[in-house]
Design a protein around this motif. Structure first.
Motif, short mmCIF file in Angstrom:
data_model
loop_
_atom_site.label_atom_id
_atom_site.label_comp_id
_atom_site.label_asym_id
_atom_site.label_seq_id
_atom_site.Cartn_x
_atom_site.Cartn_y
_atom_site.Cartn_z
N THR A 21 0.87 -1.19 0.00
CA THR A 21 0.00 0.00 0.00
C THR A 21 0.91 1.24 0.00
OG1 THR A 21 -0.14 -0.21 2.42
CG2 THR A 21 -1.97 -1.10 1.13
N PRO A 22 1.65 1.45 -1.10
CA PRO A 22 2.70 2.49 -1.12
C PRO A 22 2.21 3.91 -0.91
CG PRO A 22 2.30 1.63 -3.33
CD PRO A 22 1.58 0.73 -2.39
N LYS A 23 1.03 4.25 -1.43
CA LYS A 23 0.53 5.62 -1.27
C LYS A 23 0.29 5.92 0.21
CE LYS A 23 -1.67 6.13 -5.83
NZ LYS A 23 -1.39 4.80 -6.39
N HIS A 24 -0.33 4.97 0.90
CA HIS A 24 -0.60 5.16 2.33
C HIS A 24 0.69 5.12 3.14
CE1 HIS A 24 -4.68 4.37 0.99
NE2 HIS A 24 -5.12 4.76 2.17
N ARG A 25 1.58 4.20 2.79
CA ARG A 25 2.87 4.09 3.50
C ARG A 25 3.67 5.38 3.37
NH1 ARG A 25 6.68 0.69 0.15
NH2 ARG A 25 6.64 2.68 -0.95
N ASN A 26 3.83 5.85 2.12
CA ASN A 26 4.65 7.04 1.90
C ASN A 26 4.04 8.28 2.56
OD1 ASN A 26 6.28 5.38 0.39
ND2 ASN A 26 5.57 6.12 -1.60
N ASN A 27 2.72 8.38 2.53
CA ASN A 27 2.05 9.52 3.15
C ASN A 27 2.24 9.49 4.68
OD1 ASN A 27 0.02 11.81 3.17
ND2 ASN A 27 -1.03 10.32 4.45
N PHE A 28 2.11 8.32 5.27
CA PHE A 28 2.25 8.20 6.72
C PHE A 28 3.68 8.55 7.14
CE2 PHE A 28 1.63 6.03 10.87
CZ PHE A 28 0.34 6.46 11.14
N ILE A 29 4.66 8.06 6.38
CA ILE A 29 6.07 8.38 6.67
C ILE A 29 6.30 9.89 6.59
CG2 ILE A 29 8.43 8.16 5.78
CD1 ILE A 29 7.66 5.29 4.89
N LYS A 30 5.76 10.50 5.53
CA LYS A 30 5.91 11.96 5.35
C LYS A 30 5.34 12.72 6.55
CE LYS A 30 2.98 14.34 2.72
NZ LYS A 30 2.53 15.57 3.43
N LEU A 31 4.16 12.33 6.99
CA LEU A 31 3.52 13.03 8.11
C LEU A 31 4.30 12.83 9.42
CD1 LEU A 31 -0.28 12.34 7.42
CD2 LEU A 31 1.04 14.40 6.91
N VAL A 32 4.83 11.61 9.61
CA VAL A 32 5.63 11.35 10.82
C VAL A 32 6.87 12.24 10.81
CG1 VAL A 32 7.02 9.65 12.05
CG2 VAL A 32 4.79 9.00 11.14
N LYS A 33 7.55 12.32 9.66
CA LYS A 33 8.76 13.15 9.55
C LYS A 33 8.45 14.63 9.77
CE LYS A 33 11.57 10.11 6.64
NZ LYS A 33 12.18 9.89 5.30
N GLU A 34 7.26 15.05 9.37
CA GLU A 34 6.86 16.45 9.55
C GLU A 34 6.36 16.71 10.97
OE1 GLU A 34 3.85 16.97 6.60
OE2 GLU A 34 5.27 17.19 4.94
N GLU A 35 6.32 15.65 11.81
CA GLU A 35 5.81 15.74 13.19
C GLU A 35 4.34 16.16 13.22
OE1 GLU A 35 8.47 18.17 15.51
OE2 GLU A 35 10.15 16.79 15.26
N PHE A 36 3.63 15.79 12.17
CA PHE A 36 2.21 16.14 12.02
C PHE A 36 1.37 15.57 13.17
CE2 PHE A 36 -2.09 15.28 10.54
CZ PHE A 36 -2.43 16.41 9.80
N PHE A 37 1.69 14.34 13.59
CA PHE A 37 0.86 13.66 14.58
C PHE A 37 1.20 14.07 16.02
CE2 PHE A 37 0.99 10.51 11.03
CZ PHE A 37 -0.37 10.49 10.74
N ASN A 38 2.34 14.69 16.21
CA ASN A 38 2.78 15.00 17.57
C ASN A 38 1.81 15.95 18.27
OD1 ASN A 38 4.91 13.42 16.86
ND2 ASN A 38 6.48 15.01 17.06
N GLY A 39 1.31 15.50 19.42
CA GLY A 39 0.36 16.30 20.18
C GLY A 39 -1.10 16.03 19.85
N THR A 40 -1.35 15.18 18.83
CA THR A 40 -2.74 14.83 18.51
C THR A 40 -3.23 13.76 19.48
OG1 THR A 40 -2.07 13.14 16.90
CG2 THR A 40 -2.46 15.38 16.06
N LEU A 41 -4.55 13.55 19.47
CA LEU A 41 -5.17 12.61 20.41
C LEU A 41 -5.74 11.38 19.70
CD1 LEU A 41 -7.40 15.14 22.43
CD2 LEU A 41 -5.05 14.42 22.98
N PHE A 42 -5.91 10.32 20.47
CA PHE A 42 -6.84 9.27 20.05
C PHE A 42 -8.20 9.83 20.46
CE2 PHE A 42 -3.10 6.48 20.00
CZ PHE A 42 -3.33 5.82 18.80
N HIS A 43 -8.84 10.50 19.49
CA HIS A 43 -10.03 11.29 19.80
C HIS A 43 -11.33 10.49 19.75
CE1 HIS A 43 -9.82 11.43 15.36
NE2 HIS A 43 -11.14 11.44 15.44
#
Length: 248
Positions: A21-43
Motif C-alpha cells: 500500500t505504497p501511497k498510504h505508506r509514503n504519506n504516513f512516513i511523510k507526516l511522521v517526519k513532519e511531526e504532524f501527529f505530535n500532540g494529537t489525540l486518540f479522539h
C-alpha cells in the motif's frame, strides 16, 4: 520494511507499514517526519471496536470540541489488498468519509484507526457471508436498475405495471447471473482463523484500506480501547501521541 513507534500517554505501540500500500505508506512516513501527529489525540475510542486518531484539530482541543473532521487537506486513493490484508485485531487502517459522499472510498489524508474488535464464532462468520452475498446482489441490481433508469421512468409515467414487472424479472435474472460469475463472498481460511481466535472487525473488510499492523504494544491498544469515554467517544482523560520512525 518501515516501522513507526507511536508513543502514547498509555505506553508505546510499534506498527509496521505494508509495502503493498505504497501511497498510504509514503504519506504516513511523510507526516511522521513532519511531526504532524505530535500532540494529537486518540479522539475516538469505542470499546471492542477500535481506537482512532490523526485529527490535527485534536491538538490542545478542549473537552466538548467536535473532532473527527480535520486533516491535511487531501485524500488518498483506496489501496485494497484484500483478502491478504484484513481487519484482524491490530490492523492499522485509514479512516474515511462514508460511501454516500465518498463512493471511491478514498482515505483521509491523516486519520487512522487501530482495530480491536471481538472474537467471532464460526456460525457468526457464516451468517456474515450470507449478508455479504445479499449486499453483493443488491449492489449489482442497483447498478442494473440505474442503467435502465430512463426505461423505468417511462414505464412508471405510462403506468405500465406489466412492463415494470417484466423488466424487474429480467433485472433479477441478470443480477443472479452476474452474481454467480463474480462468485460468492467468502472469508479465507486465514480470516476465519484470525477472527475466531484473535478477533477483529470483519464487517469492515474491503471497505477501508488496511495499510499496516501492530507488531508490539497490543496491550496498550487494549488499554486505550478500555478507556472511559464521554458522549462523543472521546476518552475522558486525553490520550495523546507522538510518532517516530524506528526502521525504514
Amino acid at each position: 520494511m518501515t516501522k513507526i513507534r507511536i508513543n502514547t500517554t498509555e505506553g508505546d505501540i510499534i506498527v509496521r507499514l505494508y509495502d503493498e500500500t505504497p501511497k498510504h505508506r509514503n504519506n504516513f512516513i511523510k507526516l511522521v517526519k513532519e511531526e504532524f501527529f505530535n500532540g494529537t489525540l486518540f479522539h475516538r475510542v469505542i470499546k471492542d471496536f477500535m481506537i482512532q486518531g490523526g485529527d490535527p484539530d485534536s491538538k490542545n482541543a478542549p473537552q466538548g470540541k467536535r473532532l473527527g473532521t480535520g486533516g491535511p487537506g487531501y485524500t488518498i486513493p483506496a489501496e485494497f489488498v484484500y483478502p491478504k490484508y484484513f481487519h484482524k485485531r491490530g490492523a492499522l487502517s485509514a479512516a474515511r468519509l462514508a460511501d454516500q459522499v465518498n463512493p471511491e472510498r478514498e482515505s483521509s489524508g491523516s486519520q487512522f484507526y487501530i482495530v480491536w474488535g471481538k472474537v467471532y464464532k464460526p456460525q457468526e462468520l457464516k451468517q456474515m457471508e450470507r449478508q455479504m452475498e445479499m449486499q453483493q446482489e443488491q449492489a449489482i441490481f442497483n447498478q442494473l436498475a440505474q442503467a435502465h433508469r430512463e426505461e423505468i421512468l417511462n414505464l412508471r409515467r405510462n403506468r405500465d405495471r406489466a412492463g415494470l414487472q417484466q423488466l424487474q424479472d429480467q433485472l433479477v435474472e441478470e443480477t443472479q447471473k452476474k452474481s454467480k460469475e463474480t462468485g460468492k463472498p467468502k472469508f479465507t481460511d486465514e480470516q476465519v482463523k484470525a477472527y475466531t481466535t484473535v478477533g477483529g472487525t470483519p464487517f469492515l473488510d474491503n471497505q477501508y484500506t488496511v495499510f499496516g499492523e501492530v507488531e508490539e504494544g497490543l496491550d496498550v491498544v487494549e488499554k486505550i480501547q478500555n478507556a472511559e469515554t464521554l458522549r462523543d467517544d472521546r476518552p475522558k482523560n486525553d490520550v495523546s501521541m507522538t510518532m517516530e520512525i524506528v526502521e525504514e
